[in-house]
Design an enzyme around this catalytic site. Structure first.
Site, PDB file in Angstrom:
ATOM      1  N   ASP A  16       0.858  -1.186   0.000  1.00 27.40           N
ATOM      2  CA  ASP A  16       0.000   0.000   0.000  1.00 27.40           C
ATOM      3  C   ASP A  16       0.895   1.237   0.000  1.00 27.40           C
ATOM      4  O   ASP A  16       1.702   1.422   0.907  1.00 27.40           O
ATOM      5  CB  ASP A  16      -0.880  -0.041   1.259  1.00 27.40           C
ATOM      6  CG  ASP A  16      -1.883   1.097   1.286  1.00 27.40           C
ATOM      7  OD1 ASP A  16      -2.146   1.679   0.220  1.00 27.40           O
ATOM      8  OD2 ASP A  16      -2.385   1.390   2.379  1.00 27.40           O
ATOM      9  N   ASP A 112      -3.077   2.418  -5.905  1.00 29.53           N
ATOM     10  CA  ASP A 112      -1.926   2.442  -4.994  1.00 29.53           C
ATOM     11  C   ASP A 112      -1.846   1.234  -4.074  1.00 29.53           C
ATOM     12  O   ASP A 112      -1.132   1.260  -3.083  1.00 29.53           O
ATOM     13  CB  ASP A 112      -1.951   3.727  -4.168  1.00 29.53           C
ATOM     14  CG  ASP A 112      -2.947   3.668  -3.041  1.00 29.53           C
ATOM     15  OD1 ASP A 112      -4.065   3.190  -3.276  1.00 29.53           O
ATOM     16  OD2 ASP A 112      -2.588   4.089  -1.932  1.00 29.53           O
ATOM     17  N   GLU A 113      -2.561   0.191  -4.400  1.00 32.20           N
ATOM     18  CA  GLU A 113      -2.643  -0.931  -3.481  1.00 32.20           C
ATOM     19  C   GLU A 113      -2.757  -2.229  -4.258  1.00 32.20           C
ATOM     20  O   GLU A 113      -3.498  -2.284  -5.246  1.00 32.20           O
ATOM     21  CB  GLU A 113      -3.944  -0.769  -2.700  1.00 32.20           C
ATOM     22  CG  GLU A 113      -3.855  -0.901  -1.220  1.00 32.20           C
ATOM     23  CD  GLU A 113      -5.262  -0.820  -0.650  1.00 32.20           C
ATOM     24  OE1 GLU A 113      -5.695  -1.798  -0.067  1.00 32.20           O
ATOM     25  OE2 GLU A 113      -5.911   0.231  -0.813  1.00 32.20           O
TER      26      GLU A 113
HETATM   27 MG    MG Z   1      -2.387   3.946   0.193  1.00 32.38          MG
END
Ligand code: MG
Length: 369
Positions: A16, A112-113
């Site tokens: 993350d 983003d993960e």
């Molecule tokens: Mg994040």
């Protein structure tokens, strides 16, 4: 992935990025560094929502999905910038390229993960922890950004672990540590437990995994619905969900049930803003644009209606999703009603992207949580 008896545990990493949008802005704009920065929503704009706050802004209590108005109130000198999704997507593709050096099993959850299954050690690095370290270092060296990693034997524990030492963290929860970890975990940290369910659990005297563990599977289902089965397993550290690198979707939805009835258009619109954000994030993750938006409304008498609108071309931007959902809502005379649930879904996706064309069709992708 089949698990052979010789390899009883999978190795799952959840990565993350730390305050992703804000970190990209601070990286690209030196004048934003070290300052409370809010991406998304403008102080003078109506209905704007915080997409990401920099760590400097978080010190003032600013959080994602908070209204920009509230953010400004918490930190009057915060800088507000509009998101540059094209830039974030470009960075996201570079991050995925880094992941792909280490494994072919990558399941992105958003820009983003992602989950990575590194049970097969593509580069022969030796351990999942070392793979996570190397990925973090590559992201730092090549993209000047930091990520946090969680390493465990399943998705749920890996994801929960990645959140423990943010920013720039790496947390490993091995098989022998899972039981104690789950027992201590506060209920609101459980995957799929939102604010509403967390409050319900607390009202029932359920505060940690240890408390949840005392309920039978039937009791959990009775109180929380089908997802209760998932809670029953997860609290015992069991999560057999695979890391799915490919997904084909027919519709993509998000909805929310409220702890009390919404009775004004303003309240309903505020909730639609949040739901629209979730849908938008998911659409952008999967690079999908829908031509039809469906609004679902459930009233306090359990009567349910849906309203939809179709467009000639696909869309996945927050503005269109919000505006369309609100327009459909307005046509239902919302002020006379008591609303218990709102949901937004998009369907009729345009031409699949080249990435999706390679993939075989599978079931409709729904997000029960
Ligand atoms: Mg994040």
């Amino acid at each position: 992935m089949d698990q052979s008896p010789a390899q009883p545990h999978r190795k799952i990493i959840h990565i993350d990025m730390d305050a992703f949008y804000a970190s990209v802005e601070q990286r690209d704009n030196p004048e934003y560094r070290g300052k409370p920065l809010v991406v998304g929503g403008l102080p003078e704009g109506r209905g704007g929502v915080v997409a990401t706050a920099s760590y400097e802004a978080r010190k003032f209590g600013i959080r994602s999905a908070m209204s920009s108005k509230q953010a400004l109130h918490l930190c009057p000198h915060a800088l507000f910038v509009r998101p540059r999704f094209a830039a974030y997507k470009e960075v996201s593709q570079k991050i995925r390229e880094i992941f792909s050096r280490y494994t072919d099993l990558i399941e992105p959850l958003s820009l983003d993960e992602a989950y990575l299954d590194v049970t097969t050690d593509k580069l022969g690095i030796g351990s999942a922890i070392d793979i996570a370290k190397q990925i973090k270092q590559a992201i730092k060296d090549e993209l000047q950004l930091t990520a946090s990693a969680g390493v465990s034997v399943n998705k749920f524990v890996a994801k929960t672990a990645s959140d423990i030492n943010k920013p720039d963290g790496l947390t490993f929860i091995g098989p022998s540590a899972i039981e104690a970890f789950m027992e201590k975990l506060p209920v609101d940290k459980f995957f799929g437990v939102g604010k509403v369910t967390a409050q319900k659990m607390k009202n029932m005297g359920l505060h940690t995994g240890e408390d949840l563990k005392k309920l039978t599977e039937d009791e959990l289902v009775r109180h929380f619905g089908k997802v209760g089965r998932f809670y029953y397993q997860i609290v015992r550290g069991i999560d057999n969900r695979e890391v799915h690198p490919h997904r084909e979707t027919k519709s993509l939805a998000a909805e929310d049930t409220f702890p009390y009835d919404l009775t004004t258009t303003e309240e309903m619109e505020a909730e639609l803003d949040k739901i629209a954000q979730t849908v938008c994030k998911r659409l952008q993750t999967y690079e999908l644009k829908g031509r039809t938006l469906t609004l679902k409304i459930k009233y306090s008498d359990f009567k349910q209606i849906t309203r939809n609108q179709s467009f000639p071309t696909g869309f996945n931007d927050l503005e269109t999703i919000c505006a369309t959902a609100k327009r459909l809502l307005a046509a239902t005379d919302p002020d006379d009603k008591k609303v218990r649930l709102l949901g937004i879904s998009l369907s009729n996706f345009n031409e699949p992207t080249p990435k999706q064309k390679e993939e075989k069709p599978s079931d409709q992708l729904m997000f029960p949580f």
